[in-house]
Design an enzyme around this catalytic site. Structure first.
Site, PDB file in Angstrom:
ATOM      1  N   GLU A   1       0.826  -1.206   0.000  1.00  0.00           N
ATOM      2  CA  GLU A   1       0.000   0.000   0.000  1.00  0.00           C
ATOM      3  C   GLU A   1       0.864   1.261   0.000  1.00  0.00           C
ATOM      4  OE1 GLU A   1      -4.006  -0.883   2.473  1.00  0.00           O
ATOM      5  OE2 GLU A   1      -2.173  -0.765   3.625  1.00  0.00           O
TER       6      GLU A   1
ATOM      7  N   CYS B   1       3.531   8.358   1.597  1.00  0.00           N
ATOM      8  CA  CYS B   1       3.966   7.384   2.598  1.00  0.00           C
ATOM      9  C   CYS B   1       4.218   6.059   1.869  1.00  0.00           C
ATOM     10  CB  CYS B   1       2.859   7.252   3.642  1.00  0.00           C
ATOM     11  SG  CYS B   1       3.194   6.046   4.915  1.00  0.00           S
TER      12      CYS B   1
ATOM     13  N   CYS C   1       6.032  -7.423   7.576  1.00  0.00           N
ATOM     14  CA  CYS C   1       7.126  -6.949   8.441  1.00  0.00           C
ATOM     15  C   CYS C   1       7.407  -8.013   9.488  1.00  0.00           C
ATOM     16  CB  CYS C   1       6.738  -5.641   9.124  1.00  0.00           C
ATOM     17  SG  CYS C   1       8.045  -4.975  10.178  1.00  0.00           S
TER      18      CYS C   1
ATOM     19  N   CYS D   1       5.254  -5.732  15.981  1.00  0.00           N
ATOM     20  CA  CYS D   1       4.658  -4.797  16.956  1.00  0.00           C
ATOM     21  C   CYS D   1       3.162  -5.119  17.060  1.00  0.00           C
ATOM     22  CB  CYS D   1       4.862  -3.355  16.514  1.00  0.00           C
ATOM     23  SG  CYS D   1       6.591  -2.951  16.213  1.00  0.00           S
TER      24      CYS D   1
ATOM     25  N   CYS E   1       0.234  -3.002  15.327  1.00  0.00           N
ATOM     26  CA  CYS E   1       0.404  -2.656  13.912  1.00  0.00           C
ATOM     27  C   CYS E   1      -0.186  -3.724  12.992  1.00  0.00           C
ATOM     28  CB  CYS E   1       1.894  -2.493  13.629  1.00  0.00           C
ATOM     29  SG  CYS E   1       2.272  -2.309  11.882  1.00  0.00           S
TER      30      CYS E   1
ATOM     31  N   CYS F   1      -5.329   2.863   8.704  1.00  0.00           N
ATOM     32  CA  CYS F   1      -5.269   1.557   9.338  1.00  0.00           C
ATOM     33  C   CYS F   1      -3.830   1.080   9.425  1.00  0.00           C
ATOM     34  CB  CYS F   1      -6.142   0.590   8.554  1.00  0.00           C
ATOM     35  SG  CYS F   1      -5.457  -1.006   8.292  1.00  0.00           S
TER      36      CYS F   1
HETATM   37  N1  SAH Z   1       8.652   0.016  10.598  1.00  0.00           N
HETATM   38  C1  SAH Z   1       8.865   1.405  10.766  1.00  0.00           C
HETATM   39  C2  SAH Z   1       8.133   2.255   9.753  1.00  0.00           C
HETATM   40  C3  SAH Z   1       6.754   1.805   9.386  1.00  0.00           C
HETATM   41  S1  SAH Z   1       5.597   1.960  10.673  1.00  0.00           S
HETATM   42  C4  SAH Z   1       8.545   1.823  12.181  1.00  0.00           C
HETATM   43  O1  SAH Z   1       7.978   1.026  12.909  1.00  0.00           O
HETATM   44  O2  SAH Z   1       8.882   2.939  12.541  1.00  0.00           O
HETATM   45  C5  SAH Z   1       5.356   3.740  10.719  1.00  0.00           C
HETATM   46  C6  SAH Z   1       4.822   4.250  12.053  1.00  0.00           C
HETATM   47  O3  SAH Z   1       3.447   3.857  12.249  1.00  0.00           O
HETATM   48  C7  SAH Z   1       5.603   3.725  13.241  1.00  0.00           C
HETATM   49  O4  SAH Z   1       5.864   4.777  14.142  1.00  0.00           O
HETATM   50  C8  SAH Z   1       4.617   2.737  13.831  1.00  0.00           C
HETATM   51  O5  SAH Z   1       4.876   2.484  15.173  1.00  0.00           O
HETATM   52  C9  SAH Z   1       3.300   3.410  13.583  1.00  0.00           C
HETATM   53  N2  SAH Z   1       2.121   2.543  13.721  1.00  0.00           N
HETATM   54  C10 SAH Z   1       2.049   1.226  13.508  1.00  0.00           C
HETATM   55  N3  SAH Z   1       0.804   0.774  13.755  1.00  0.00           N
HETATM   56  C11 SAH Z   1       0.055   1.822  14.128  1.00  0.00           C
HETATM   57  C12 SAH Z   1      -1.307   1.991  14.520  1.00  0.00           C
HETATM   58  N4  SAH Z   1      -2.153   0.977  14.560  1.00  0.00           N
HETATM   59  N5  SAH Z   1      -1.722   3.227  14.847  1.00  0.00           N
HETATM   60  C13 SAH Z   1      -0.874   4.263  14.812  1.00  0.00           C
HETATM   61  N6  SAH Z   1       0.421   4.172  14.430  1.00  0.00           N
HETATM   62  C14 SAH Z   1       0.886   2.963  14.113  1.00  0.00           C
HETATM   63 FE1  SF4 Z   2       6.915  -3.373  11.407  1.00  0.00          FE
HETATM   64 FE2  SF4 Z   2       4.622  -2.265  12.029  1.00  0.00          FE
HETATM   65 FE3  SF4 Z   2       6.485  -2.533  13.908  1.00  0.00          FE
HETATM   66 FE4  SF4 Z   2       6.854  -0.733  11.910  1.00  0.00          FE
HETATM   67  S1  SF4 Z   2       5.262  -0.705  13.498  1.00  0.00           S
HETATM   68  S2  SF4 Z   2       8.335  -2.240  12.722  1.00  0.00           S
HETATM   69  S3  SF4 Z   2       5.836  -1.835  10.234  1.00  0.00           S
HETATM   70  S4  SF4 Z   2       5.434  -4.208  12.858  1.00  0.00           S
END
Ligand code: SAH
Ligand code: SF4
Length: 375
Positions: free
Chosen positions: A100, A119, A126, A130, A133, A364
């Site tokens: 996306e 973005c 990934c 986390c 996410c 999302c």
């Molecule tokens: N992997 C990298 C970049 C992609 S994620 C990272 O984790 O930084 C980009 C940002 O979106 C990160 O700060 C991540 O923690 C945040 N993010 C992930 N899931 C989210 C959610 N459900 N709501 C808000 N931010 C989220």
């Molecule tokens: Fe991966 Fe999502 Fe964690 Fe970023 S926030 S490192 S995309 S699992």
């Protein structure tokens, strides 16, 4: 599935650096300046097929047809939010993986001109896991190639240029005021610094003055906190912004939602950020997703303040976008402001980010509106 995408012929031109492209052209028996022409046709003129590259000779175009491919993304769908501020596209890659990309438009405010921020994704899925996410919940599929990263920006650039033309035709802006995409954030699917070389090569292509020419200061790479790669990035001669996803002020809380904390706990992470600041002279952006009841209390804000006091940084506070499998909700407005106030007491600057494009699910997971690194 960690292998790179189709590396067999035809050669995918968008995966090449400018030097590689020029070498390829010479190897094909053409003059070196043809390489520069081809680069401009790809990244400046945004030609989608060799036939459209009318600045190149017929013979050269035929040779390109035989040996090379431009490597287009296949659009599965493309949506625009009701308020027109956000577009989201879903692309299918040649091996079937889906990624996306989001475009966010920001109206001028005060001294800031119109911005269009893309973005981009750097991986399909990934591996970091986390828990809040949506991408992390899917698991890792594979790294994206340089071309697959850059093409996402090119898709949105074409859209942005059309908008510029319409606005110029409608008298809403002057001819000299074409802007296209102004900013790029590596905050889509995947961990950019786990796909380090392709991410950095994509940044170089985006930054190239004979192509899209997006200023490095307008590009932000976001990481979950991979310590060795942060130190490596500190030594690169590129002026990109770095965002580090913190999401907790202590190791216990952070490890609860971010498995990476087992390997790279807060102390070495903050040390790496300080090294980055010392080497580059640039501030670090700390991302902090507010997860209600998990990391959003005023006490935790104070702890975060103590952790970051005196560090050259800016904290972006973003209420979580609840995901299908995630247990977390969003704090109230009062809760958010109290958190920010507590940080301010420690002299730590912060901004509260609200998402765009929620109605098209651009919010999302992690694909949501933010504009870090462009204050
Ligand atoms: N992997 C990298 C970049 C992609 S994620 C990272 O984790 O930084 C980009 C940002 O979106 C990160 O700060 C991540 O923690 C945040 N993010 C992930 N899931 C989210 C959610 N459900 N709501 C808000 N931010 C989220
Ligand atoms: Fe991966 Fe999502 Fe964690 Fe970023 S926030 S490192 S995309 S699992």
């Amino acid at each position: 599935m960690t292998s790179a995408p189709n590396v067999m012929s035809p050669r995918s031109l968008l995966d090449c650096s400018r030097a590689e492209l020029e070498a390829l052209v010479v190897e094909m028996g053409e003059a070196p300046y043809r390489g520069r022409q081809l680069w401009r046709a790809l990244y400046h003129e945004l030609r989608e097929s060799f036939d459209d590259m009318t600045s190149l000779s017929r013979g050269f175009r035929a040779a390109l047809h035989q040996r090379c491919a431009i490597g287009q993304l296949e659009t599965v769908y493309h949506l625009t939010s009701r308020d027109g501020s956000t577009d989201k596209a879903l692309f299918r890659l040649p091996d079937g993986e889906l990624i996306e990309t989001v475009l966010m438009r920001y109206a001028p405010d005060g001294h800031r001109k119109v911005r269009r921020t893309v973005c981009v994704s750097t991986q399909a899925g990934c591996a970091m896991g986390c828990t809040f996410c949506a991408t992390g919940q899917q698991g890792f599929r594979r790294h994206l190639s340089v071309g697959e990263i850059v093409s996402q920006v090119m898709f949105m650039e074409r859209l942005a240029r059309k908008e510029d033309e319409l606005e110029i035709a409608g008298g809403m802006r002057s001819k000299g005021d074409r802007q296209g995409v102004t900013n790029v954030v590596f905050m889509g699917m995947g961990e950019p610094l786990a796909n380090y070389d392709n991410t950095l090569n994509a940044v170089r292509t985006l930054n190239d003055e004979q192509g899209l020419h997006i200023g490095a200061r307008r590009i932000t790479v976001s990481t979950v906190g991979l310590v060795p790669q942060i130190v490596r990035l500190a030594n690169e001669p590129l002026q990109v912004n770095l965002a580090v996803s913190l999401h907790a002020p202590d190791d216990v809380t952070r490890a609860e939602t971010m498995p990476v904390n087992q390997k790279y706990p807060l102390r070495p992470l903050i040390e790496a950020c300080k090294t980055y600041i010392d080497k580059t002279g640039r501030r670090v952006f700390f991302e902090y997703v507010l997860l209600h009841g998990q990391n959003d209390s005023v006490d935790q804000a104070r702890e975060l303040g103590r952790l970051l006091a005196g560090v050259l940084c800016h904290v972006n506070l973003s209420p979580v976008n609840p995901t299908a499998d995630g247990p977390f909700g969003r704090p109230t407005r009062v809760g958010r402001l109290a958190f920010q106030d507590a940080l301010r007491d420690y002299g730590v600057p912060s901004t509260i980010r609200m998402e765009k494009g929620i109605d098209i699910d651009a919010g999302c997971g992690q694909l949501r509106a933010r504009a870090v690194g462009v204050e």
